[in-house]
Structure formats: structure tokens, C-alpha cells
Design a protein around this motif. Structure first.
Motif, PDB file in Angstrom:
ATOM      1  N   ILE A 325       0.816  -1.220   0.095  1.00 54.06           N
ATOM      2  CA  ILE A 325      -0.088  -0.123   0.063  1.00 54.06           C
ATOM      3  C   ILE A 325       0.876   1.315  -0.105  1.00 54.06           C
ATOM      4  O   ILE A 325       2.022   1.463   0.430  1.00 54.06           O
ATOM      5  N   ASN A 326       0.355   2.421  -0.583  1.00 54.22           N
ATOM      6  CA  ASN A 326       0.842   3.540  -0.542  1.00 54.22           C
ATOM      7  C   ASN A 326       0.460   4.382   0.615  1.00 54.22           C
ATOM      8  O   ASN A 326      -0.432   4.762   0.796  1.00 54.22           O
ATOM      9  N   GLY A 327       1.804   4.637   1.409  1.00 57.11           N
ATOM     10  CA  GLY A 327       1.421   5.047   2.826  1.00 57.11           C
ATOM     11  C   GLY A 327       0.946   6.561   2.757  1.00 57.11           C
ATOM     12  O   GLY A 327       0.336   6.835   3.461  1.00 57.11           O
ATOM     13  N   THR A 328       1.586   7.232   1.751  1.00 56.36           N
ATOM     14  CA  THR A 328       1.105   8.757   1.836  1.00 56.36           C
ATOM     15  C   THR A 328      -0.440   8.772   1.209  1.00 56.36           C
ATOM     16  O   THR A 328      -1.069   9.712   1.839  1.00 56.36           O
ATOM     17  N   LEU A 329      -0.712   7.756   0.372  1.00 52.82           N
ATOM     18  CA  LEU A 329      -2.305   7.884   0.236  1.00 52.82           C
ATOM     19  C   LEU A 329      -3.185   7.527   1.511  1.00 52.82           C
ATOM     20  O   LEU A 329      -4.302   8.354   1.557  1.00 52.82           O
ATOM     21  N   ILE A 330      -2.526   6.659   2.207  1.00 51.24           N
ATOM     22  CA  ILE A 330      -3.325   6.413   3.498  1.00 51.24           C
ATOM     23  C   ILE A 330      -3.422   7.572   4.280  1.00 51.24           C
ATOM     24  O   ILE A 330      -4.526   7.771   5.048  1.00 51.24           O
ATOM     25  N   ILE A 331      -2.308   8.030   4.368  1.00 54.76           N
ATOM     26  CA  ILE A 331      -2.237   9.439   5.321  1.00 54.76           C
ATOM     27  C   ILE A 331      -3.355  10.369   4.878  1.00 54.76           C
ATOM     28  O   ILE A 331      -4.307  10.930   5.570  1.00 54.76           O
ATOM     29  N   GLY A 332      -3.263  10.389   3.593  1.00 54.62           N
ATOM     30  CA  GLY A 332      -4.229  11.553   3.101  1.00 54.62           C
ATOM     31  C   GLY A 332      -5.720  11.223   3.443  1.00 54.62           C
ATOM     32  O   GLY A 332      -6.645  11.849   3.648  1.00 54.62           O
ATOM     33  N   ARG A 333      -6.048  10.121   3.037  1.00 48.53           N
ATOM     34  CA  ARG A 333      -7.391   9.294   3.303  1.00 48.53           C
ATOM     35  C   ARG A 333      -7.756   9.378   4.883  1.00 48.53           C
ATOM     36  O   ARG A 333      -8.879   9.888   5.141  1.00 48.53           O
ATOM     37  N   ALA A 334      -6.772   9.079   5.621  1.00 46.98           N
ATOM     38  CA  ALA A 334      -7.122   9.119   7.072  1.00 46.98           C
ATOM     39  C   ALA A 334      -7.389  10.843   7.520  1.00 46.98           C
ATOM     40  O   ALA A 334      -8.516  10.941   8.491  1.00 46.98           O
ATOM     41  N   MET A 335      -6.612  11.374   7.114  1.00 42.98           N
ATOM     42  CA  MET A 335      -6.674  12.919   7.541  1.00 42.98           C
ATOM     43  C   MET A 335      -7.842  13.444   6.851  1.00 42.98           C
ATOM     44  O   MET A 335      -8.563  14.324   7.492  1.00 42.98           O
ATOM     45  N   VAL A 345      -6.805  17.896  14.363  1.00 44.60           N
ATOM     46  CA  VAL A 345      -5.601  17.219  14.541  1.00 44.60           C
ATOM     47  C   VAL A 345      -4.705  18.144  15.312  1.00 44.60           C
ATOM     48  O   VAL A 345      -4.181  19.368  14.730  1.00 44.60           O
ATOM     49  N   LEU A 346      -4.140  17.903  16.600  1.00 41.13           N
ATOM     50  CA  LEU A 346      -3.427  18.815  17.259  1.00 41.13           C
ATOM     51  C   LEU A 346      -1.911  18.819  16.793  1.00 41.13           C
ATOM     52  O   LEU A 346      -1.147  19.805  16.665  1.00 41.13           O
ATOM     53  N   THR A 347      -1.394  17.585  16.506  1.00 36.48           N
ATOM     54  CA  THR A 347      -0.110  17.493  15.909  1.00 36.48           C
ATOM     55  C   THR A 347       0.000  16.393  15.100  1.00 36.48           C
ATOM     56  O   THR A 347      -0.825  15.325  15.579  1.00 36.48           O
ATOM     57  N   PHE A 348       0.816  16.289  14.084  1.00 33.36           N
ATOM     58  CA  PHE A 348       0.821  15.174  13.101  1.00 33.36           C
ATOM     59  C   PHE A 348       2.369  14.685  13.077  1.00 33.36           C
ATOM     60  O   PHE A 348       2.994  15.630  12.654  1.00 33.36           O
ATOM     61  N   LEU A 349       2.612  13.406  12.781  1.00 28.20           N
ATOM     62  CA  LEU A 349       3.913  13.029  12.730  1.00 28.20           C
ATOM     63  C   LEU A 349       4.031  11.761  12.036  1.00 28.20           C
ATOM     64  O   LEU A 349       3.100  10.835  12.152  1.00 28.20           O
ATOM     65  N   SER A 350       5.083  12.009  10.954  1.00 25.58           N
ATOM     66  CA  SER A 350       5.221  10.560  10.161  1.00 25.58           C
ATOM     67  C   SER A 350       6.770  10.397   9.874  1.00 25.58           C
ATOM     68  O   SER A 350       7.217  11.548   9.670  1.00 25.58           O
ATOM     69  N   SER A 351       7.179   9.408  10.124  1.00 31.42           N
ATOM     70  CA  SER A 351       8.414   9.146   9.867  1.00 31.42           C
ATOM     71  C   SER A 351       8.806   7.640   9.431  1.00 31.42           C
ATOM     72  O   SER A 351       7.765   7.006   9.642  1.00 31.42           O
ATOM     73  N   SER A 352       9.743   7.561   9.116  1.00 29.04           N
ATOM     74  CA  SER A 352      10.385   6.062   8.985  1.00 29.04           C
ATOM     75  C   SER A 352       9.942   5.386   7.565  1.00 29.04           C
ATOM     76  O   SER A 352       8.991   5.945   7.202  1.00 29.04           O
ATOM     77  N   TYR A 353      10.647   4.721   7.183  1.00 29.42           N
ATOM     78  CA  TYR A 353      10.468   3.951   5.751  1.00 29.42           C
ATOM     79  C   TYR A 353       9.101   3.047   5.922  1.00 29.42           C
ATOM     80  O   TYR A 353       8.552   3.109   4.661  1.00 29.42           O
ATOM     81  N   GLN A 354       8.726   2.664   6.744  1.00 28.74           N
ATOM     82  CA  GLN A 354       7.378   1.962   6.912  1.00 28.74           C
ATOM     83  C   GLN A 354       6.319   2.850   6.703  1.00 28.74           C
ATOM     84  O   GLN A 354       5.046   2.569   6.369  1.00 28.74           O
ATOM     85  N   GLN A 355       6.372   4.181   6.804  1.00 33.30           N
ATOM     86  CA  GLN A 355       5.352   5.162   6.855  1.00 33.30           C
ATOM     87  C   GLN A 355       4.383   5.028   7.802  1.00 33.30           C
ATOM     88  O   GLN A 355       2.890   5.104   7.573  1.00 33.30           O
ATOM     89  N   ASN A 356       4.753   4.564   9.069  1.00 34.00           N
ATOM     90  CA  ASN A 356       3.681   4.649  10.174  1.00 34.00           C
ATOM     91  C   ASN A 356       3.490   6.077  10.193  1.00 34.00           C
ATOM     92  O   ASN A 356       4.444   6.910  10.217  1.00 34.00           O
ATOM     93  N   PHE A 357       2.361   6.448  11.123  1.00 32.17           N
ATOM     94  CA  PHE A 357       2.157   7.980  11.218  1.00 32.17           C
ATOM     95  C   PHE A 357       1.351   8.017  12.503  1.00 32.17           C
ATOM     96  O   PHE A 357       0.669   6.948  13.153  1.00 32.17           O
ATOM     97  N   CYS A 358       1.463   8.957  13.229  1.00 34.54           N
ATOM     98  CA  CYS A 358       0.607   8.964  14.525  1.00 34.54           C
ATOM     99  C   CYS A 358       0.042  10.813  14.653  1.00 34.54           C
ATOM    100  O   CYS A 358       0.656  11.637  13.914  1.00 34.54           O
TER     101      CYS A 358
END
Ligand code: ADP
Ligand code: ASP
Ligand code: MG
Length: 463
Positions: A325-335, A345-358
Motif C-alpha cells: 500500500i501507498n502510505g502517503t495515500l493512506i495518510i491523505g485518506r485518514a486525514m 488534529v493537534l499534532t501530526f507526525l510521520s517518519s520512517s520507511y514504513q510510513q507509520n504515522f501518529c
């Protein structure tokens, strides 16, 4: 001018507010926004929760408490004839709350629209008392329900003003009074949709009401009267040597408010920016103190100015479980889903190769956020492309704010070191390229200590 709940909290406090208004109204036209008397909004909200639970005695006890407090204040504040007239209106308004509460009892739910109509009564009661008092002391004043002036969208409980429509209504409803030398006493916190459905602007929203009207009326200045000497380097309840700031920028004030400084509603600054209307945050309990001036720009600001915190927040983390899956697309749809659900959303962070985000949300918006995520990404969750969202509610957000932090090498390092020295674990860090704010998520139990440590490290205090 806007007077907050404590500045309207008793007959004595209303007298002080009345003196301030009377003095300033001699010099120039003044429009006033008032909050409900302190704790009244909480009581109104609680009343509707009682109603939802079918607790009639609970409803009645609260309504009685509200009636007694306002009638008592009217008696202590007003001349006999005015107090009698006010008493009749108080009883009518509280009757309106009772009518709404009965509807809620019957339905067994609290429709947000009905909640908004009922809670706005708090501000209507205080506007009534303040206008009557001013007339008693010879200052021409009229109570105005902001429902007739502030036009909003239909997001009940957290509405957004429609500024063009509000400007037209403000010209119609408030300008004639101002031109005739009458002080409009406008209810804070509430408004209505274009088709007249009552709304509110979110808790603490009277600051926002005042800035909306300041913008709509092309005010020369906005003065916000509260119970501290101005905007301080930290919440004085957490940091003993917090210092009153003489001057801060709109952007700094907005960041402070957004990151938890209760002294201003986070959206207060937006309507003022276009016209650069300056704001004063002042203490109605200490009228001689100069207060804090909030202005568009400051030359040569240096370092970090203030630190704020937010305790009732939760961190939501999502981890892609598949490389397909395309992590960036998931971030876009989640947001997008979170935004649709009106969750902030008070703070958003994404890092790492796996494109996990919080990302961080207020606890009271957590359930809505999770529902929105689950429906937007249901297939990905069902097929195991995404791991279930992990939620950590034992966290707090700390934010260090100052335009002067830009380009100050080593500042972030000092802040992190100060927090670690206090043995507090840093969970996430967010700093945008503007370098206006450093947001730090820490373990909840260390939040207060972290605020104190950062405040001391950055030399923000008086000590
Ligand atoms: P009002 O009813 O006048 O709107 P609030 O209670 O909403 O007043 O806001 C004022 C309170 O905000 C202060 O009493 C103080 O405890 C709190 N506060 C939190 N952070 C700050 C800060 N950085 N500067 C000043 N006050 C702050
Ligand atoms: N009375 C409202 C509240 O308590 C609005 C305000 O005071 O700003 O949230
Ligand atoms: Mg407030």
C-alpha cells in the motif's frame, strides 16, 4: 471589549465591568461582548445531561440554582424597578431552558442544536444584567442576542462564522446603536446559521465572538478583560514564576491558544489579521496593570517566549502492515476522514520507511476520530493492510512558542535536555519549518514537570 466569566461572576464584578465600560464609552463608541457568569455554562450543559438521563429532579435543581443566582445578582446590582423587570426576563429565559430540557427528556438524546440553544441562555442572562445595570447608572445600553448578528455554518457546538454575512448583520444590528451613543451588550459564545438555527462557537468561544465583531465593525482595538494580568509565559496555575508578556504577535498568541493556553480561544486572532486590529489582554481585577498587547509584527524578537500544555489528549498511531500500500495515500485518506468528522488534529507526525504515522487529538474527540478512521479505511483494516489503530491516552502535549526561536541554534536541544533531565520520556516531537512552535508529546504524568523544566531552562520567568 469582552468580559469573561469571572469578570461577570457577581454583582460586584459586573459593577467593575460597568465602570470600565462607562469610562471608555465616554471617549469613543464601545461595543461589548459578555460571557455567561462563571460556571453557568457548565451548569447548563450538566442540566441537559440530567435531562438526557431522565433525571427531572436534577434538571429542576440546576434550573433553580441558575434562577437564584441571577435573580440574586439582579437584586444586588440593579435598582428596584430594573431588578423586578430583570427578574421577569430571567424567569422567562430559564423557562426556555426547561422547555428544551423537557424535549431532551422525552427523546432521551441531546440533539446538538438544542444544546446550543439552551447553553446560549447563560450569555443572554449576563447580557441582560449588564445592559440593565449600565442603563441604571446612566449609560445607554441595549442587550443583543448574537444569534441576530453572528452568522455561522451549521456545525453545532463548534460553529465557524461566515464573516461576510456577519459584517452585513453587524452593520444593520449594531452600527445604529453605536452611532446613537448606545452601547450594545452582545452575548458571547453563540450565533445562528443563515436560516436562523442557533449555534455556539466552542467552549471559551466568547473571545472569538468578540474578535468576529471587532473585525465586522472595523474596530480600532479589541480589549479582552479576564482574571490575570495578561498573556503569561506559562499557565500561572502550573508555573509559579510565570511572567506577563508585554507584547506578542498574532501568530504567537494563536499558537499559544491553540496549544492549550486557556487565556484566549484558539480562533480569536483569525478575524483580526486582515485589518491588523490590535488586541489587549487585560485584568478586570487589576485595572491598573497594562496587560498584554497582541500585534501583527514585532521587530527583533529573541528566543522562546512561552510554554503551554494540554493534558486531555490522546495519541493515535497507525502502521501499514503491507508493502503493497501507498502510505502517503493512506495518510491523505485518514486525514480527510478526520477533517470531515470535524475533529482537530493537534499534532501530526510521520517518519520512517514504513510510513507509520501518529497524530494527537483531544480525548473528547477520540471516539469520533476512531469511528471516522474505521469507516474510511475499513477495507484496509479488514484485509490486514493496516494494523488496528493504537491509542495512547497517557500522554500530554507541551508546546514552546516564540517567533524569535527561528534560527536559534541549540534551542531545541536545550529544551529536550531540560525535559530529559527531569526524567520525563519524550514520545514525539513536531517542529515545522516556521520554527514558531516546538510541539513535544510526553508521558502524561511528567507533563507539569516538563512545563516547569522548559520554562526555567529558557529563562522565561521572573525569577
Ligand atoms: P475568561 O473567563 O475571562 O475567558 P479563562 O478562564 O477562559 O478566562 O482564561 C483565563 C485563565 O487562563 C487564567 O485564569 C489562567 O489560569 C489561564 N491560563 C492558561 N495559560 C495561560 C497563559 N499562558 N497566560 C495567562 N493565563 C493563562
Ligand atoms: N460561557 C462559554 C464557556 O464557558 C463561553 C466563554 O465563556 O467564553 O465556554
Ligand atoms: Mg475564556
Amino acid at each position: 471589549m469582552k468580559f469573561g466569566g469571572t469578570s461577570m461572576g457577581s454583582a460586584d464584578r459586573m459593577r467593575v465591568a460597568g465602570e470600565i465600560i462607562a469610562r471608555e464609552a465616554k471617549a469613543r463608541p464601545v461595543a461589548v461582548v459578555v460571557s455567561a457568569m462563571s460556571k453557568v455554562t457548565d451548569t447548563l450543559l450538566e442540566t441537559l445531561r440530567h435531562a438526557e438521563g431522565g433525571d427531572r429532579p436534577g434538571v429542576e435543581a440546576n434550573l433553580k440554582k441558575l434562577e437564584d443566582r441571577h435573580v440574586e445578582t439582579a437584586r444586588a446590582l440593579l435598582r428596584e424597578a430594573s431588578a423586578a423587570a430583570a427578574r421577569a426576563e430571567i424567569i422567562t429565559m430559564i423557562g426556555e431552558v426547561d422547555r428544551i430540557a423537557k424535549g431532551v427528556e422525552m427523546l432521551g438524546i441531546r440533539p446538538p442544536r438544542s444544546v446550543d440553544e439552551a447553553v446560549a441562555v447563560g450569555e443572554r442572562l449576563s447580557a441582560l444584567l449588564m445592559a440593565a445595570h449600565l442603563n441604571d447608572i446612566g449609560v445607554s445600553a441595549t442587550a443583543v442576542n448574537a444569534r441576530e448578528v453572528i452568522v455561522t455554518d451549521a456545525v453545532f457546538g463548534n460553529a465557524t462564522p461566515l464573516l461576510d454575512a456577519t459584517r452585513v448583520k453587524a452593520a444593520e444590528r449594531l452600527k445604529p446603536a453605536l452611532e446613537a451613543g448606545t452601547v450594545p451588550i452582545v452575548t458571547g459564545f453563540n450565533g445562528a446559521t443563515a436560516d436562523g438555527r442557533p449555534t455556539t462557537l466552542g467552549r471559551g468561544g466568547s473571545d472569538f465572538s468578540a474578535s468576529i465583531l471587532a473585525g465586522a465593525l472595523d474596530a480600532a482595538e479589541l480589549w479582552i478583560w479576564t482574571d490575570v494580568d495578561g498573556i503569561m509565559s506559562a499557565d500561572p496555575r502550573l508555573v509559579k514564576d510565570a511572567r506577563v508578556l508585554d507584547v506578542i504577535t498574532y501568530r504567537e498568541a494563536a499558537e499559544l491558544a491553540y496549544n492549550g493556553a486557556k487565556v484566549l480561544h484558539p480562533r480569536t486572532l483569525a478575524p483580526l489579521m486582515e485589518h491588523g486590529i490590535p488586541v489587549w489582554s487585560k485584568n478586570s481585577f487589576n485595572v491598573a496593570a497594562p496587560g498584554t498587547r497582541i500585534v501583527p509584527h514585532i521587530e527583533g524578537a529573541l528566543g522562546a517566549k512561552a510554554v503551554t500544555s494540554m493534558a486531555n489528549v490522546a495519541l493515535v498511531s497507525i502502521e501499514p502492515a503491507s508493502a503493497e500500500i501507498n502510505g502517503t495515500l493512506i495518510i491523505g485518506r485518514a486525514m480527510a476522514a478526520i477533517a470531515q468528522a470535524n475533529v482537530e488534529v493537534l499534532t501530526f507526525l510521520s517518519s520512517s520507511y514504513q510510513q507509520n504515522f501518529c497524530f494527537l487529538v483531544r480525548k473528547d474527540e477520540l471516539a469520533t476520530a476512531l469511528t471516522a478512521l474505521e469507516s474510511a479505511l475499513s477495507l484496509e483494516f479488514a484485509h490486514g493492510y493496516l494494523g488496528a489503530p493504537e491509542v495512547d491516552e497517557q500522554v500530554g502535549l507541551l508546546a514552546v512558542v516564540g517567533e524569535g526561536m527561528k534560527g536559534q541554534t541549540g534551542l531545541a536541544g536545550r529544551v529536550f535536555t531540560a525535559i530529559s533531565r527531569a526524567q520525563i520520556n519524550i514520545i514525539a516531537i513536531a517542529q515545522g519549518a516556521s520554527e514558531l512552535t516546538i510541539g513535544i508529546v510526553v508521558r502524561r504524568e511528567g507533563l507539569e514537570l516538563a512545563v516547569q523544566a522548559v520554562h526555567a531552562e529558557c529563562g522565561m520567568g521572573t525569577a
